[in-house]
Design an enzyme around this catalytic site. Structure first.
Site, PDB file in Angstrom:
ATOM      1  N   ASN A   1      -9.960   3.163  -6.715  1.00 39.64           N
ATOM      2  CA  ASN A   1     -11.090   4.090  -6.636  1.00 39.64           C
ATOM      3  C   ASN A   1     -11.315   4.787  -7.969  1.00 39.64           C
ATOM      4  O   ASN A   1     -10.392   4.968  -8.761  1.00 39.64           O
ATOM      5  CB  ASN A   1     -10.875   5.121  -5.521  1.00 39.64           C
ATOM      6  CG  ASN A   1      -9.730   6.065  -5.810  1.00 39.64           C
ATOM      7  OD1 ASN A   1      -9.921   7.105  -6.444  1.00 39.64           O
ATOM      8  ND2 ASN A   1      -8.523   5.702  -5.379  1.00 39.64           N
TER       9      ASN A   1
ATOM     10  N   LYS B   1       3.422   1.852   1.371  1.00 38.70           N
ATOM     11  CA  LYS B   1       3.299   0.691   0.487  1.00 38.70           C
ATOM     12  C   LYS B   1       4.285   0.756  -0.674  1.00 38.70           C
ATOM     13  O   LYS B   1       4.930  -0.244  -1.013  1.00 38.70           O
ATOM     14  CB  LYS B   1       1.868   0.600  -0.075  1.00 38.70           C
ATOM     15  CG  LYS B   1       0.846   0.080   0.907  1.00 38.70           C
ATOM     16  CD  LYS B   1      -0.504  -0.143   0.223  1.00 38.70           C
ATOM     17  CE  LYS B   1      -1.506  -0.766   1.186  1.00 38.70           C
ATOM     18  NZ  LYS B   1      -2.805  -1.031   0.544  1.00 38.70           N
TER      19      LYS B   1
ATOM     20  N   ILE C   1      -3.341  -5.534  -6.583  1.00 36.03           N
ATOM     21  CA  ILE C   1      -2.853  -5.757  -7.950  1.00 36.03           C
ATOM     22  C   ILE C   1      -1.436  -5.220  -8.090  1.00 36.03           C
ATOM     23  O   ILE C   1      -0.575  -5.836  -8.729  1.00 36.03           O
ATOM     24  CB  ILE C   1      -3.784  -5.076  -8.973  1.00 36.03           C
ATOM     25  CG1 ILE C   1      -5.184  -5.691  -8.930  1.00 36.03           C
ATOM     26  CG2 ILE C   1      -3.212  -5.193 -10.387  1.00 36.03           C
ATOM     27  CD1 ILE C   1      -6.182  -5.004  -9.836  1.00 36.03           C
TER      28      ILE C   1
ATOM     29  N   ARG D   1      -8.911   6.801 -11.069  1.00 40.89           N
ATOM     30  CA  ARG D   1      -8.947   6.207 -12.413  1.00 40.89           C
ATOM     31  C   ARG D   1      -9.314   7.260 -13.463  1.00 40.89           C
ATOM     32  O   ARG D   1      -8.712   7.335 -14.535  1.00 40.89           O
ATOM     33  CB  ARG D   1      -9.965   5.064 -12.453  1.00 40.89           C
ATOM     34  CG  ARG D   1      -9.499   3.760 -11.827  1.00 40.89           C
ATOM     35  CD  ARG D   1     -10.548   2.683 -12.037  1.00 40.89           C
ATOM     36  NE  ARG D   1     -10.057   1.365 -11.681  1.00 40.89           N
ATOM     37  CZ  ARG D   1     -10.395   0.709 -10.575  1.00 40.89           C
ATOM     38  NH1 ARG D   1     -11.206   1.284  -9.711  1.00 40.89           N
ATOM     39  NH2 ARG D   1      -9.912  -0.487 -10.335  1.00 40.89           N
TER      40      ARG D   1
ATOM     41  N   ASN E   1      -2.682 -10.449   4.208  1.00 40.95           N
ATOM     42  CA  ASN E   1      -3.175 -11.746   3.744  1.00 40.95           C
ATOM     43  C   ASN E   1      -3.282 -11.854   2.225  1.00 40.95           C
ATOM     44  O   ASN E   1      -3.659 -12.906   1.710  1.00 40.95           O
ATOM     45  CB  ASN E   1      -4.548 -12.063   4.382  1.00 40.95           C
ATOM     46  CG  ASN E   1      -5.586 -10.985   4.112  1.00 40.95           C
ATOM     47  OD1 ASN E   1      -5.440 -10.168   3.223  1.00 40.95           O
ATOM     48  ND2 ASN E   1      -6.648 -10.986   4.908  1.00 40.95           N
ATOM     49  N   ARG E   2      -2.960 -10.784   1.497  1.00 39.41           N
ATOM     50  CA  ARG E   2      -3.054 -10.871   0.039  1.00 39.41           C
ATOM     51  C   ARG E   2      -1.987 -10.027  -0.678  1.00 39.41           C
ATOM     52  O   ARG E   2      -1.806 -10.175  -1.876  1.00 39.41           O
ATOM     53  CB  ARG E   2      -4.430 -10.428  -0.442  1.00 39.41           C
ATOM     54  CG  ARG E   2      -4.724  -8.953  -0.156  1.00 39.41           C
ATOM     55  CD  ARG E   2      -6.173  -8.605  -0.382  1.00 39.41           C
ATOM     56  NE  ARG E   2      -6.451  -7.216  -0.076  1.00 39.41           N
ATOM     57  CZ  ARG E   2      -6.644  -6.737   1.144  1.00 39.41           C
ATOM     58  NH1 ARG E   2      -6.573  -7.540   2.187  1.00 39.41           N
ATOM     59  NH2 ARG E   2      -6.907  -5.461   1.340  1.00 39.41           N
TER      60      ARG E   2
ATOM     61  N   ASN F   1      -3.820  -5.965   5.139  1.00 39.67           N
ATOM     62  CA  ASN F   1      -3.238  -6.114   3.800  1.00 39.67           C
ATOM     63  C   ASN F   1      -2.362  -7.367   3.680  1.00 39.67           C
ATOM     64  O   ASN F   1      -2.108  -7.844   2.581  1.00 39.67           O
ATOM     65  CB  ASN F   1      -2.369  -4.906   3.440  1.00 39.67           C
ATOM     66  CG  ASN F   1      -3.125  -3.594   3.439  1.00 39.67           C
ATOM     67  OD1 ASN F   1      -2.589  -2.565   3.828  1.00 39.67           O
ATOM     68  ND2 ASN F   1      -4.375  -3.610   3.002  1.00 39.67           N
TER      69      ASN F   1
ATOM     70  N   ALA G   1     -12.271   7.944  -8.703  1.00 36.78           N
ATOM     71  CA  ALA G   1     -11.770   9.307  -8.893  1.00 36.78           C
ATOM     72  C   ALA G   1     -10.352   9.295  -9.457  1.00 36.78           C
ATOM     73  O   ALA G   1     -10.032  10.045 -10.392  1.00 36.78           O
ATOM     74  CB  ALA G   1     -11.810  10.072  -7.567  1.00 36.78           C
TER      75      ALA G   1
ATOM     76  N   CYS H   1     -34.227  12.950   2.669  1.00 37.53           N
ATOM     77  CA  CYS H   1     -35.502  12.718   3.358  1.00 37.53           C
ATOM     78  C   CYS H   1     -35.741  11.229   3.606  1.00 37.53           C
ATOM     79  O   CYS H   1     -36.384  10.849   4.590  1.00 37.53           O
ATOM     80  CB  CYS H   1     -36.656  13.334   2.575  1.00 37.53           C
ATOM     81  SG  CYS H   1     -36.791  12.774   0.868  1.00 37.53           S
TER      82      CYS H   1
END
Length: 623
Positions: A148, A102, A58, A152, A88-89, A86, A150, A203
Site C-alpha cells: 500500500n 505472516k 514479495i 511506502r 496459492n502464491r 494467500n 501509505a 454528487c
C-alpha cells in the site's frame, strides 16, 4: 530470480560447515552458484543488518532469498495474518498457518532453510510510532515488500531522515519493478508522482452515476450506512447540495406524492426503525429516492433520467433457476429478479451478523457482504441504464484486484537481493532501476535495467525546501476533510501538526486530535484561509516539514472534456503525471535507455517512469 522454490523435503545438508558449525544447506550452495558468489561466512551480507517490511507475496520470496544467500541478521515486520487466499502464491505458508501471523510463520519456515540465521519478528504495523528514526538507524539497508502507498511513503521518509538506503519494489500481474533510494544521490519514492486513487464527487455517486464503478461505490457506502460505522462522507440519499440542483429540489416529489414531511433521520436510524425490512429498504432506496431525484429536473436536461424500480413487476418475473442457482453463477450478470432475491437474503444474513457482532467491515471475501454489494450495484445500474456486471467483475472492481502471479514476485524478490548486494559493497554506480515487462521488448528482453535518476529538485519530500500548492474550495472544504483527504491521504502524513503562517501561530490541526477536535467541522474559510494562505505542516514521526500554499477555486474539473469534478488539486512542486507512463506500456519502458548490452548509459532517463503498485488483497493467481 535467485533461487527457485524448493520443497523443504528436498533440501539436504552438505558436508561443509557454516555458521555456528551447522552444516550448510545444499540449496544455499546452489544460491551462491547462481549469484556467482563463493559461499563463505565472511561475505559482506553475513555482517549486515537488514530490515524487511512486508511478509506477503514479495516478502515470502525475499526472505527465502536472503537466508539462502548468506544474510544472517534479518528483522521482518508485517501486520497481516494468513488468509486461505494467500496459500496459492505465498509458498512459505500452509493451510495449518491460516489465521496466524505472516511474519512469524514466514520466519519459522525460512529458518528450516538455514537454521543459523538470526531473524527478529514484529507482528505489527510499520506506521506505529515505536518504529522511528532511531529504530531505522540500526539497519544497513531496508527492503520494502509492501502492498500500500501509505506505508511506502512512511518508510521512504523515515529512511531519508535516518540516511539509510531503501530498496523499493512492486508487482502487479506480469509487471514489476525494483529501485534503489538513497538520500542525496538517487530520487526518493515521491520524486516521481503516482496517480492518486480514483475518487468521485459525492454528487456523482449519489445523484448522477454514469459508470458501473459509481454504482459499486454507492453500494459499498450503503453497506456501511446499514451495517458499518456511519461516515457522513458516505451518504447515499440524494444530494440536494448538488450545484446543478434547483433550490426547491424535492418539493415537487413531496407535493405530487402527498408525502408528509417526516422528522429527518439518518439512514441507520430509519432502517433500524423498520427492523431492516428488506422490502421497505428496496422501496426507499430504489423507488422513493429515485422519484426524489427526478424532481431535480435540471439534472436530467442533458442526461437520461433514471427509472424508479417497480418491485411489484419484478416479483412477477420468471426465475432463472432454483433458489441456490444465483450463488453459483458468478461469471454472468444476474437478472433483476435474482438481484432482488440476493439483496433480500444478504440483508437478512447481515442483519443477524450486525446484531450479534456489532459494526461490520465490508470484506470482498465475505459472501453476504459481496452478495449485497453485487445485487445493490446492479439494481442501481439497471435504474440508471448502466451496464450491469457479474459478481466476479464486481469483486474485482470493488476490491481493486489485479491477478497475482507468483513467478513475478519471485523475479522481483531476486532483484531486490541483487541490488542489496551492490549497496552493501558500496557499488552505488552499479545500482539500477529494473523493470519486468509483460512481454519481450524489441530487443527480446523482459528485464530492463536503467540508470537511476538523481533526486528531483521539485520533489515535495526530499528537496531542500519542500513546498506544494493545493487548490480547493475553501468555502466548502472542512478542516476535517482537508486533514484526511489532503494532508494524510494525498500527502502521506501520519500525525500532522498544521498551523497558519500568520505570525500568530494559529493551530489548525494538531497531532493530538483532541486539541483541535472542535475545528474539524468548520470550513477552511472560517479561519480566514483563502488564496495564497500559507500553512506550515510538521510530522514529528516522519521528521518531515512541508509548506502548503492554498489557492481558492469555486469549482475544479479535470478529464478530457473538463467536466469531471474533483475536490482538490495538488500542484506546484509536484510534477504532472504523464498518463502515457502507465506501467502497462512496454514501449514506454523500453524508451527509458535500457542497458541491454551491459554498457553504462547516460543519465537521460525520463522521470515519468511507470510504477507498479498493487494491494496484496488479490486472491487470483497465475504461475
Amino acid at each position: 530470480m535467485l533461487v527457485p522454490s524448493f520443497p523443504l523435503s528436498k533440501i539436504g545438508r552438505s558436508s561443509k560447515r557454516g555458521y555456528n558449525g551447522n552444516p550448510t544447506p545444499n540449496c544455499l550452495l546452489i544460491a551462491a552458484d547462481i549469484t556467482g558468489m563463493k559461499y563463505t561466512d565472511n561475505t559482506v551480507q553475513s555482517q549486515c543488518k537488514v530490515f524487511v517490511v512486508g511478509a506477503g507475496g514479495i516478502g515470502c520470496e525475499l526472505l527465502k532469498n536472503l537466508v539462502l544467500t548468506g544474510f544472517r541478521n534479518i528483522h521482518v515486520i508485517d501486520l497481516d495474518t494468513i488468509d486461505v487466499s494467500n496459500l496459492n502464491r505465498q509458498f512459505l505458508f500452509q493451510r495449518v498457518h491460516v489465521g496466524q501471523s505472516k511474519s512469524v510463520c514466514a520466519t519459522n519456515t525460512v529458518k528450516q532453510f538455514n537454521p543459523g540465521v538470526d531473524i527478529t519478528t514484529y507482528h505489527d504495523s510499520v506506521l506505529n510510532p515505536q518504529y522511528n528514526i532511531e529504530f531505522y538507524k540500526q539497519f544497513d539497508v531496508v527492503m520494502n515488500a509492501l502492498d500500500n502507498r501509505a506505508a511506502r511513503i512512511h518508510v521512504n521518509r523515515l529512511c531519508l531522515a535516518a540516511n539509510v538506503p531503501l530498496i523499493e519494489s512492486g508487482t502487479g500481474g506480469y509487471l514489476g519493478q525494483v529501485t534503489v533510494i538513497r538520500r542525496g544521490k538517487y530520487e526518493c519514492y515521491e520524486c516521481t508522482p503516482t496517480k492518486a486513487d480514483k475518487t468521485f464527487p459525492g454528487c456523482t455517486i449519489r445523484n448522477t452515476p454514469s459508470e458501473p464503478i459509481h454504482c459499486i461505490v454507492w453500494a459499498k457506502h450503503l453497506f456501511n450506512q446499514l451495517f458499518g460505522e456511519e461516515d457522513p462522507d458516505q451518504a447515499v440519499s440524494p444530494d440536494t447540495a448538488d450545484p446543478e440542483a434547483v433550490g426547491d429540489a424535492g418539493q415537487k416529489f413531496m407535493e405530487k406524492e402527498g408525502n408528509k414531511q417526516e422528522e429527518r433521520k439518518s439512514t441507520r436510524q430509519w432502517v433500524e426503525s423498520h427492523d431492516y425490512d428488506s422490502e421497505k429498504i428496496l422501496h426507499k432506496m430504489f423507488y422513493d429516492d429515485i422519484v426524489y431525484l427526478l424532481s431535480m429536473d435540471k439534472l436530467w436536461k442533458k442526461r437520461k433520467p433514471p427509472v424508479p424500480l417497480n418491485i411489484a413487476e419484478i416479483t412477477k418475473e420468471t426465475s432463472c433457476g432454483n433458489g441456490a442457482a444465483y450463488a453459483l453463477k458468478d461469471q454472468r450478470p444476474w437478472s433483476l429478479y435474482e438481484c432482488v432475491h440476493v439483496f433480500k437474503d444478504s440483508v437478512a444474513a447481515l442483519k443477524q451478523k450486525y446484531k450479534s457482532e456489532g459494526f461490520l467491515s465490508w470484506d470482498k471475501d465475505d459472501k453476504e457482504a459481496m452478495d449485497f454489494v453485487t445485487a445493490t450495484a446492479n439494481i442501481r445500474a439497471h435504474i440508471f441504464s448502466i451496464e450491469q456486471k457479474s459478481r466476479f467483475e464486481v469483486k474485482s472492481m470493488a476490491g481493486n484486484i489485479i491477478p497475482a502471479i507468483a513467478t513475478t514476485n519471485a523475479i522481483i524478490a531476486g532483484h531486490i537481493v541483487l541490488e542489496g548486494m551492490k549497496i552493501l559493497r558500496e557499488d552505488w554506480d552499479k545500482c539500477r532501476f529494473t523493470y519486468l515487462l509483460r512481454e519481450p521488448n524489441h530487443r527480446r528482453r523482459m528485464i530492463i535495467p536503467v540508470q537511476l535518476n538523481p533526486p528531483n529538485e521539485r520533489c515535495y519530500v526530499c528537496s531542500e525546501k519542500p513546498e506544494v500548492t493545493v487548490t480547493l474550495n475553501t468555502k466548502t472544504m472542512t478542516v476535517g476533510s482537508f486533514n484526511e483527504l489532503v494532508v494524510k491521504k494525498h500527502l502521506g502524513m501520519v500525525a500532522p501538526d498544521v498551523e497558519l503562517d500568520d505570525g500568530k501561530g494559529t493551530i489548525l490541526i494538531s497531532a493530538d486530535e483532541e486539541e483541535t477536535e472542535q475545528n474539524m467541522e468548520k470550513m477552511l474559510g472560517d479561519f480566514g484561509i483563502g488564496s495564497y494562505t500559507r500553512l506550515k505542516c510538521d510530522d514529528d514521526r516522519q521528521d518531515y516539514k512541508l509548506i502548503i500554499t492554498i489557492l481558492h477555486a469555486d469549482r475544479l474539473t479535470e478529464g478530457a472534456d473538463d467536466k469531471e469534478e474533483v475536490e482538490f488539486r495538488v500542484s506546484g512542486k509536484i510534477p504532472e503525471v504523464n498518463p502515457a507512463g502507465d506501467a502497462g506500456s512496454s514501449s514506454t519502458t523500453a524508451a527509458a535507455s535500457p542497458e541491454d548490452e551491459g554498457i553504462p548509459m547516460r543519465n537521460t532517463t525520463p522521470r515519468k517512469r511507470p510504477r507498479v503498485e498493487v494491494d496484496e488483497d488479490d486472491d487470483l493467481v497465475m504461475l
